[in-house]
Design a protein around this motif. Structure first.
Motif, PDB file in Angstrom:
ATOM      1  N   ALA A  70     -45.017   7.729  12.455  1.00  0.00           N
ATOM      2  CA  ALA A  70     -46.125   6.792  12.644  1.00  0.00           C
ATOM      3  C   ALA A  70     -45.881   5.890  13.839  1.00  0.00           C
ATOM      4  O   ALA A  70     -46.798   5.628  14.636  1.00  0.00           O
ATOM      5  CB  ALA A  70     -46.318   5.965  11.377  1.00  0.00           C
ATOM      6  N   LYS A  71     -44.654   5.425  13.984  1.00  0.00           N
ATOM      7  CA  LYS A  71     -44.327   4.546  15.106  1.00  0.00           C
ATOM      8  C   LYS A  71     -44.372   5.282  16.448  1.00  0.00           C
ATOM      9  O   LYS A  71     -44.895   4.768  17.442  1.00  0.00           O
ATOM     10  CB  LYS A  71     -42.945   3.926  14.903  1.00  0.00           C
ATOM     11  CG  LYS A  71     -42.909   2.937  13.743  1.00  0.00           C
ATOM     12  CD  LYS A  71     -41.489   2.445  13.473  1.00  0.00           C
ATOM     13  CE  LYS A  71     -41.481   1.497  12.285  1.00  0.00           C
ATOM     14  NZ  LYS A  71     -40.100   1.077  11.931  1.00  0.00           N
ATOM     15  N   SER A  72     -43.837   6.505  16.463  1.00  0.00           N
ATOM     16  CA  SER A  72     -43.813   7.253  17.731  1.00  0.00           C
ATOM     17  C   SER A  72     -45.201   7.739  18.125  1.00  0.00           C
ATOM     18  O   SER A  72     -45.516   7.834  19.319  1.00  0.00           O
ATOM     19  CB  SER A  72     -42.862   8.442  17.609  1.00  0.00           C
ATOM     20  OG  SER A  72     -43.297   9.364  16.635  1.00  0.00           O
ATOM     21  N   SER A  73     -46.037   8.030  17.125  1.00  0.00           N
ATOM     22  CA  SER A  73     -47.386   8.552  17.411  1.00  0.00           C
ATOM     23  C   SER A  73     -48.386   7.446  17.676  1.00  0.00           C
ATOM     24  O   SER A  73     -49.281   7.577  18.508  1.00  0.00           O
ATOM     25  CB  SER A  73     -47.876   9.416  16.259  1.00  0.00           C
ATOM     26  OG  SER A  73     -47.014  10.499  16.032  1.00  0.00           O
ATOM     27  N   LEU A  74     -48.245   6.340  16.924  1.00  0.00           N
ATOM     28  CA  LEU A  74     -49.250   5.277  16.965  1.00  0.00           C
ATOM     29  C   LEU A  74     -48.709   3.925  17.359  1.00  0.00           C
ATOM     30  O   LEU A  74     -49.467   2.960  17.504  1.00  0.00           O
ATOM     31  CB  LEU A  74     -49.916   5.152  15.584  1.00  0.00           C
ATOM     32  CG  LEU A  74     -50.533   6.404  14.973  1.00  0.00           C
ATOM     33  CD1 LEU A  74     -50.987   6.140  13.569  1.00  0.00           C
ATOM     34  CD2 LEU A  74     -51.681   6.880  15.833  1.00  0.00           C
ATOM     35  N   GLY A  75     -47.385   3.833  17.432  1.00  0.00           N
ATOM     36  CA  GLY A  75     -46.773   2.540  17.665  1.00  0.00           C
ATOM     37  C   GLY A  75     -46.927   1.622  16.469  1.00  0.00           C
ATOM     38  O   GLY A  75     -46.905   0.397  16.596  1.00  0.00           O
ATOM     39  N   ALA A  76     -47.089   2.222  15.260  1.00  0.00           N
ATOM     40  CA  ALA A  76     -47.353   1.428  14.053  1.00  0.00           C
ATOM     41  C   ALA A  76     -46.168   1.397  13.126  1.00  0.00           C
ATOM     42  O   ALA A  76     -45.451   2.362  12.996  1.00  0.00           O
ATOM     43  CB  ALA A  76     -48.557   2.010  13.317  1.00  0.00           C
ATOM     44  N   ALA A  88     -38.474   7.916   5.727  1.00  0.00           N
ATOM     45  CA  ALA A  88     -38.025   7.406   7.025  1.00  0.00           C
ATOM     46  C   ALA A  88     -38.619   8.235   8.165  1.00  0.00           C
ATOM     47  O   ALA A  88     -39.017   7.688   9.200  1.00  0.00           O
ATOM     48  CB  ALA A  88     -36.509   7.406   7.094  1.00  0.00           C
ATOM     49  N   LEU A  89     -38.686   9.550   7.979  1.00  0.00           N
ATOM     50  CA  LEU A  89     -39.284  10.411   8.998  1.00  0.00           C
ATOM     51  C   LEU A  89     -40.775  10.128   9.153  1.00  0.00           C
ATOM     52  O   LEU A  89     -41.307  10.127  10.267  1.00  0.00           O
ATOM     53  CB  LEU A  89     -39.057  11.879   8.638  1.00  0.00           C
ATOM     54  CG  LEU A  89     -37.643  12.418   8.850  1.00  0.00           C
ATOM     55  CD1 LEU A  89     -37.513  13.832   8.283  1.00  0.00           C
ATOM     56  CD2 LEU A  89     -37.275  12.411  10.336  1.00  0.00           C
ATOM     57  N   LEU A  90     -41.461   9.877   8.034  1.00  0.00           N
ATOM     58  CA  LEU A  90     -42.883   9.555   8.113  1.00  0.00           C
ATOM     59  C   LEU A  90     -43.098   8.257   8.889  1.00  0.00           C
ATOM     60  O   LEU A  90     -43.991   8.169   9.748  1.00  0.00           O
ATOM     61  CB  LEU A  90     -43.477   9.433   6.713  1.00  0.00           C
ATOM     62  CG  LEU A  90     -43.503  10.674   5.832  1.00  0.00           C
ATOM     63  CD1 LEU A  90     -44.234  10.386   4.519  1.00  0.00           C
ATOM     64  CD2 LEU A  90     -44.148  11.849   6.546  1.00  0.00           C
ATOM     65  N   LYS A  91     -42.311   7.255   8.597  1.00  0.00           N
ATOM     66  CA  LYS A  91     -42.460   5.970   9.287  1.00  0.00           C
ATOM     67  C   LYS A  91     -42.140   6.093  10.769  1.00  0.00           C
ATOM     68  O   LYS A  91     -42.842   5.529  11.618  1.00  0.00           O
ATOM     69  CB  LYS A  91     -41.553   4.925   8.641  1.00  0.00           C
ATOM     70  CG  LYS A  91     -41.915   4.591   7.205  1.00  0.00           C
ATOM     71  CD  LYS A  91     -40.875   3.654   6.583  1.00  0.00           C
ATOM     72  CE  LYS A  91     -41.055   3.500   5.112  1.00  0.00           C
ATOM     73  NZ  LYS A  91     -40.008   2.620   4.507  1.00  0.00           N
ATOM     74  N   GLU A  92     -41.098   6.816  11.078  1.00  0.00           N
ATOM     75  CA  GLU A  92     -40.718   7.011  12.485  1.00  0.00           C
ATOM     76  C   GLU A  92     -41.816   7.765  13.221  1.00  0.00           C
ATOM     77  O   GLU A  92     -42.135   7.450  14.384  1.00  0.00           O
ATOM     78  CB  GLU A  92     -39.396   7.769  12.562  1.00  0.00           C
ATOM     79  CG  GLU A  92     -38.807   7.869  13.969  1.00  0.00           C
ATOM     80  CD  GLU A  92     -39.397   9.014  14.752  1.00  0.00           C
ATOM     81  OE1 GLU A  92     -39.475   8.899  15.995  1.00  0.00           O
ATOM     82  OE2 GLU A  92     -39.820  10.024  14.137  1.00  0.00           O
TER      83      GLU A  92
END
Length: 332
Positions: A326-332, A320-324
């Protein structure tokens, strides 16, 4: 052991210098989903990401998870000099580019974090973000294990890296191979705080391994996991993986590290996440945050209530931390 345990999602490739790497490769479901490069530690292989990879792939993220040099189905040179961190960093870049991927989110655990530090320094354009797990950023420089043990004993009441002295012995691999059950108990303790007595103090790790003492498995590790772990290290044993320790202690990369002449040259600006286990008694969180604050220009720290083996102990929270990230860094 990418090829044997994950045959449907694994590949093998020979790099330009003739070294063959095996790795798990799962493409992203769309261009908007980044690929995570997962770099394991000791004594591991791509198998240690088994609980994390499905959680990432099911959400469409790509994954590249190599058996690093000396492990699994990747080549296992016996020469200590072959385990130059700069050399392996170049291998990792070449491996990613062979997959046709220009940028990844790098994730390292344990020794994989140390390697990720060197890949990010040498090939910063390869990364959209970097994640250090259990071990934080490791700046380039000579490693004095005696100095570290003296400093941590003064700060904590026990040295943290006494086991490095055992691992640096020329016969350590054969000693461990002959005592696999007690070695499993050493590196995967039932209680995280056991490491204060078994891993940190000088001579304690070797004494436990050679004593044939076996303790119950931790709740997050099954007997089936252990048998697969033994299967992985039945191919080549521990001699090659221990060369990662020997390479650091014997300063194989000293000429490369000498090129970093200022503290600023050791810093990284790429977005970074540091994930630490609150109950890690060897890679103590307080020391990992110190290096992060000193060298990572754009980072944050997350702590989980577990020990050193975060991807195995807390795979859901970790993923979950990895996905979050990715979203915060890349919007992905």
């Amino acid at each position: 052991m990418a090829l044997q345990l994950f045959p449907n999602t694994s590949k093998s490739v020979m790099l330009e210098d003739g070294t063959t790497y095996a790795y798990i490769s799962i493409p992203a479901s769309s261009p908007s989903r980044p690929t995570f490069l997962l770099l394991h530690g000791f004594p591991s292989s791509s198998f240690d990401w088994r609980r994390v990879i499905p959680l990432l792939a099911d959400d469409g993220y790509g994954v590249i998870a190599p058996d690093l040099l000396g492990y699994g189905d990747t080549d296992k040179p016996t020469e200590v000099a072959a385990y130059s961190q700069k050399r392996i960093a170049d291998h990792v870049k070449e491996l990613v580019l062979k997959e046709g991927i220009k940028q990844v989110i790098g994730v390292g655990h344990d020794w994989g974090s140390g390697l990720l530090s060197k890949v990010a320094l040498a090939h910063v354009s390869l990364f959209a973000g970097i994640v250090f797990t259990s071990v934080g950023y490791v700046p380039p420089g000579d490693f004095d294990v005696d100095q570290v043990n003296a400093r941590t004993e003064q700060a904590l009441g026990y040295p943290t890296f006494g086991y490095w002295k055992f691992f640096n012995e020329d016969e350590a691999g054969s000693v461990i191979d002959a005592n696999q059950d007690s070695f499993v108990s050493l590196v995967y303790p039932q209680h995280a705080e056991d490491w204060k007595a078994t891993m940190g103090p000088l001579g304690a790790a070797k004494a436990m391994v050679t004593s044939a003492k076996v303790t119950p498995l931790p709740s997050w590790l099954t007997e089936e996991d252990v048998q697969k772990h033994k299967q992985i290290f039945g191919k080549g044993g521990l001699t090659a993986p221990l060369n990662w320790y020997k390479s650091a202690i014997r300063q194989v990369d000293a000429p490369y590290y000498a090129t970093f002449t200022t503290e600023e040259s050791k810093c990284i600006d790429v977005p970074a996440l540091v994930i630490l286990g609150e109950h890690d008694y060897v890679c103590v969180p307080a020391f990992q945050t110190q290096t992060a604050d000193a060298y990572l220009r754009n980072h944050r720290v997350e702590r989980l209530q577990c020990g050193h083996w975060i991807p195995l102990e807390q795979p859901a929270a970790f993923s979950a931390l990895l996905k979050e990230f990715a979203k915060s860094s890349l919007g992905a």
